[in-house]
Every structure is written in structure tokens, then in C-alpha cells.
Write an enzyme that holds these catalytic residues in place. Structure first.
Site, short mmCIF file in Angstrom:
data_model
loop_
_atom_site.label_atom_id
_atom_site.label_comp_id
_atom_site.label_asym_id
_atom_site.label_seq_id
_atom_site.Cartn_x
_atom_site.Cartn_y
_atom_site.Cartn_z
N GLU A 1 -7.02 8.24 11.26
CA GLU A 1 -5.67 8.08 11.86
C GLU A 1 -5.49 8.95 12.93
O GLU A 1 -4.34 8.67 13.91
CB GLU A 1 -4.56 8.84 10.78
CG GLU A 1 -4.66 8.11 9.38
CD GLU A 1 -3.65 8.20 8.48
OE1 GLU A 1 -2.87 9.39 8.64
OE2 GLU A 1 -3.35 7.43 7.54
N CYS B 1 -11.95 2.82 -0.02
CA CYS B 1 -10.73 3.25 0.30
C CYS B 1 -10.22 2.37 1.61
O CYS B 1 -11.23 1.92 2.30
CB CYS B 1 -10.98 4.81 0.97
SG CYS B 1 -9.51 5.42 2.20
N THR B 2 -9.14 2.06 1.82
CA THR B 2 -8.65 1.02 2.50
C THR B 2 -9.00 1.54 3.85
O THR B 2 -8.89 0.56 4.81
CB THR B 2 -7.10 0.82 2.05
OG1 THR B 2 -6.48 1.99 2.30
CG2 THR B 2 -6.86 -0.18 1.06
N HIS B 3 -8.81 2.87 4.14
CA HIS B 3 -8.79 3.29 5.60
C HIS B 3 -10.51 2.78 6.18
O HIS B 3 -10.90 2.73 7.45
CB HIS B 3 -8.75 4.81 5.69
CG HIS B 3 -7.34 4.77 5.84
ND1 HIS B 3 -6.49 4.95 4.89
CD2 HIS B 3 -6.62 5.48 7.03
CE1 HIS B 3 -5.24 5.37 5.40
NE2 HIS B 3 -5.41 5.79 6.83
N ASP C 1 0.90 -1.35 0.08
CA ASP C 1 -0.21 0.13 0.18
C ASP C 1 0.76 1.36 -0.08
O ASP C 1 2.06 0.97 0.33
CB ASP C 1 -0.61 -0.08 1.37
CG ASP C 1 -1.93 1.07 1.38
OD1 ASP C 1 -2.21 1.36 0.29
OD2 ASP C 1 -2.06 1.57 2.37
N SER C 2 0.29 2.43 -0.35
CA SER C 2 1.16 3.75 -0.13
C SER C 2 1.40 3.78 1.34
O SER C 2 2.36 4.76 1.48
CB SER C 2 0.39 4.50 -0.87
OG SER C 2 -0.74 4.73 -0.53
N CYS D 1 -3.63 -0.55 -2.37
CA CYS D 1 -3.90 0.87 -2.79
C CYS D 1 -4.59 1.13 -4.01
O CYS D 1 -4.47 0.61 -4.90
CB CYS D 1 -2.34 1.30 -2.68
SG CYS D 1 -2.29 3.10 -3.66
N ASN D 2 -5.47 1.85 -3.72
CA ASN D 2 -6.71 2.02 -4.87
C ASN D 2 -5.96 3.03 -6.05
O ASN D 2 -6.48 2.50 -7.20
CB ASN D 2 -7.64 3.20 -4.39
CG ASN D 2 -8.85 2.52 -3.50
OD1 ASN D 2 -9.59 1.86 -4.35
ND2 ASN D 2 -8.84 2.26 -2.23
N TYR E 1 -0.16 8.46 -2.84
CA TYR E 1 0.03 8.14 -4.28
C TYR E 1 -1.25 8.87 -5.14
O TYR E 1 -0.99 9.24 -6.30
CB TYR E 1 -0.50 6.61 -4.49
CG TYR E 1 0.88 5.76 -4.39
CD1 TYR E 1 2.05 6.27 -3.60
CD2 TYR E 1 0.92 4.48 -4.77
CE1 TYR E 1 3.02 5.36 -3.59
CE2 TYR E 1 1.85 3.66 -4.58
CZ TYR E 1 3.06 4.10 -4.02
OH TYR E 1 4.19 3.17 -3.78
N GLY E 2 -2.23 9.17 -4.54
CA GLY E 2 -3.40 9.81 -5.23
C GLY E 2 -3.40 10.95 -5.81
O GLY E 2 -4.08 11.38 -7.11
#
Lengths: 265, 265
Positions: free
Chosen positions: B151, B183-185, B10-11, B73-74, B42-43
């Protein structure tokens, strides 16, 4: 030198608060603004990398003929300002020391400092304040949600007021009398922060402090622009995604930014 | 191949939701996780740059002997997955297509997609869903505050509930029946999102979908680990600031991550 522009750089868009304060203080001065959006955020990069980027930004501005380089970015100001002052022939101004000085000049010992996690964990403001007043009692708090709230445009918003309460009421309880807004985005939230904290706490707006300092340096050098002449429109450059800069920039300036040019350094 | 590890990159830290889902589905499998924290986000980078980083990440994992590369990562999944599938000798799995497929398989036409601004403006989920069901009615919404809220660790928090209302009640009014957490979050906020939206809307948790898909690929290839053997502890690598990864990682995994190694690619 008088007719030359003032150069401002930041890792992104937050430095527009400094741009705005400079234009308010010196409406006749032309400003050239560079947002290094391709490399943001600087706060999570190493000091060497930040210094390299800051040097490239400064050289771009100097290539545009600016008479002073104003660093709006906190990370850049922490790590690169003395290097830039050494290698550049024109004045270079960082954001940390003027903010710390203004906080100490407010005359109260109980000082709060807020900023991004990177700025707070760097301890740069604390160090600079303690150098100026070793008796200062400093309480620091990172406020990671402030930047996304500003960039979302939630300025007068109940959620933003609640987030401000969550971060800042503990500082108020701690008895701070002065609060340094140690991130270029935060002046956008100044009214909301004042509203939540109530009276009795002086906010140090680093953008305003930077504008004052820029003015006094140029005045001392005799480099302020003669009022009547014109040296053209302000210029805005970014290293990536001009559209996002334009869109979010409106939140900062409360007006459209017509032209943002993308460059590569 | 059976005894080899599953590679996840992932980023940054968000991919830990995928790590967690994989461990829940296949507790016996060893996972090697790489967060390219030096280059996040990365986005906001160009497709070429994202592809370059993704290739470096994959090669690192392959150097560690993994049997499959799972891209959490998307942005990486949007731009790099077909390139990686071409150049790598082992299976590569991106996050977009499985998520889109699960949304369509839910059988309702009214589909909501949420993600970061970069993911939503890329239109990757919409494109993938429309390929699978041209009659789908898709409503997209970027939710820029979700990542910083996660976060910050404000998972069960009234402010987070208010932010979820602000972003998602309009989608509910629009009549969506399926919501892709793009989104991974976001899986970390799944309970809070369910609470705010109430019943009648199915959440597609892309982390769970990825774990299912990883399992079925390995099963088909006969590469699942024989249950009784052990191939060691999971490994975590980052390209910058292991301390922050450890700290925020606890929010994702609800346990300490003892060892995070910093590497340079």
C-alpha cells in the site's frame, strides 16, 4: 479522589507507551487501561463514529472510578476531546495539544511532525502548533510502516533503520530541529530514530509529554496518590482478542501482561 | 445471464488483484467491484460479524444484477462462503479452496502458505490443503509487513526485498516447493518474491486461480459474455474514503481509477 486510578484509553495497543510513561513518572498510581481493539483502527472512521466510541470508552473508565481520562489515541484526541470535556465531570486529556505545545516550547521554528496517514492528513498537529506559534515552519510526513514494524517487534533491526532513513532523512535535509512523534507507537522506535537522525534534532515523545501533563493536572487538583497506600494492581481491558494484546504488549512494556480482560461496550 | 456483470467484493483494496486477473482472463466481461472499506480489516472481526458484512456486500452486488459473486477476501472466504452459497441463487466463489486446490495440483508435498496474521492463525488454507492431500507437509508464515509495503507502493524496493528475505528464506530452507500467496495483496509482490526465492518454487497466485475458476464456472453454465457486445464500464464502490481507494488502487492496476462511488450498506 487521591486513591482512585488514572484511566487511559486507546483504539488499541499503542497507548501502552502512554501507560508506561505514566508509570515511570508516577509509579505509585494505579492505571486502568482500555484498548478498543474491536473497533481499531479509528483513523479511518468518521468523526461522529470516533466520538461515539470515545464516549463509550470514557464511560467504561468512569464506571471503574477513574479520576482522570487520558486519551492516548490521536484520532480520538483530534475529534472527541472537546466533546468529552463538555460531558464528563472529571479532567480529560488529549494527546495532540500537549505534544504541539512541547514542540513549540523547544524554541525552534523548524518542526517536523510524523504520524499515521490518518493523523497527518487530519492536519491536527499542524493546526495546534500554528495556533501556538504562527511563525512555525512545519514539515509533515506519514510513516505507514512504523506501526507494523513495531507490532512485528523489529525494534533493533536493520530493516527498521532503513525504513526510518527512507521516511526521515528528507525531513533532516529540510532542516527540522524538532520532531514530534505523533503516534503512540513511535516512542518504541525512539532510540532507532535518534540513531538514524543523529544529534541536533529534539524528539518530542508524546507519551512522556502526556505523563508530565497528567502529573501536573493531578498535582494542581491535589489528587495525586499518597505515596504509601496501595490501591491494587493495574487493570487492562480490551474489546477483542486479548491474546494478541498480551503478545504485542510485551514488545511495548518489555514484560508480560498477565491479565487482560475482554469486555463488550 | 450472459450480459450481466461479474461481482467481486473484498474488505478493501486487495481484491483489485482478483479484479485485474479476471479482466486479463475475460477482457470482455464487465466487473462490479465493492470494497467494504468502512469495516476493514475483516481479519480481526468475529465470524458472525464477517458473515453479516459478507451477506450485505453480496446483496448489494446482486442488487446491481451480477451473475456470480467472487469473494476476494480471505476472512470472508473462510467464514462466510458456505452461508452465502446457501442463501444466494447465483454461484458464489471463495478464495481459499481454489488456492488450496491449485497448490495440491502442483504435485509437490512440501507446501508453504503465507498470509496475514489473521489468515494464518485461522488455519483455513492448511485445513483445505489437508482435505485434498492428507500427506502434504505444510509450513505457514504470516507476513504482516507485506500489506503496508504494497500500500506504500514500495514494490521494486530494496527494503521490500529485505523483508521478503526475512520472512521467506526460512521457508526456502525448509524445502518448500510450492508457495501459496494467501492474501489478495501479495500478487503485487510476485516478481519480487520470485526474485528473492529464485527458481524451483512454484508460486500459487490466488488471484489468477480465482479468475480461472470464475471463467470455468461461467463457461459451464453458458453464462460467458458474447464477445462483441458491450455492457458498459466496470464499476467501483467503497463504503468509506474513495480518495484513498483511488490512490492506492493505482498501485494495483497501474492505471488511474476514474470513478469510485461511496455507498452505505
Amino acid at each position: 479522589m487521591n486513591s482512585r486510578a488514572i484511566g487511559v484509553f486507546d483504539s488499541g495497543i499503542g497507548g501502552l507507551t502512554v501507560y508506561k510513561a505514566i508509570k515511570k513518572k508516577m509509579p505509585g498510581e494505579k492505571v486502568i487501561y482500555l484498548g478498543d481493539t474491536a473497533h481499531l483502527p479509528y483513523g479511518t472512521k468518521s468523526p461522529e463514529t470516533i466520538t461515539k466510541f470515545s464516549e463509550e470508552n470514557s464511560k467504561f473508565l468512569i464506571g471503574k472510578g477513574v479520576k482522570i481520562v487520558v486519551i492516548a489515541c490521536n484520532s480520538s484526541s483530534s475529534y472527541a476531546v472537546s466533546h468529552l470535556q463538555k460531558i464528563l465531570d472529571i479532567p480529560v486529556l488529549g494527546v495532540i495539544d500537549p505534544g504541539a505545545e512541547a514542540a513549540v516550547e523547544n524554541g525552534e521554528k523548524e518542526i517536523g511532525v510524523i504520524g499515521t496517514s490518518a493523523t497527518i492528513s487530519s492536519g491536527a498537529y499542524e493546526k495546534s502548533i500554528m495556533e501556538k506559534d504562527p511563525d512555525a515552519k512545519i514539515t509533515s510526513q506519514d510513516c505507514p510502516l512504523f506501526v507494523p514494524l513495531v507490532e512485528e517487534g523489529w525494534i533493533d533491526h536493520k530493516i527498521t533503520d532503513l525504513v526510518i532513513q527512507e521516511y526521515l532523512l528528507p525531513l533532516k535535509k529540510q532542516g527540522i530541529k524538532t520532531l514530534v512523534l505523533g503516534c503512540t507507537h513511535y516512542p518504541v522506535l525512539k532510540d532507532a530514530i535518534s540513531r538514524v537522525l543523529g544529534s541536533g534534532i529534539t524528539l518530542i515523545d508524546s507519551a512522556e509529554v502526556m505523563a508530565e501533563r497528567t502529573n501536573s493536572i493531578l498535582k494542581k487538583l491535589g489528587w495525586l496518590k499518597a505515596q504509601e497506600s496501595s490501591n491494587g494492581e493495574d487493570e487492562f481491558y480490551v474489546t477483542d482478542f486479548p491474546e494478541r494484546f498480551k503478545k504485542v504488549g510485551e514488545i511495548f512494556l518489555k514484560r508480560k501482561i498477565d491479565k487482560v480482560e475482554m469486555i463488550s461496550l
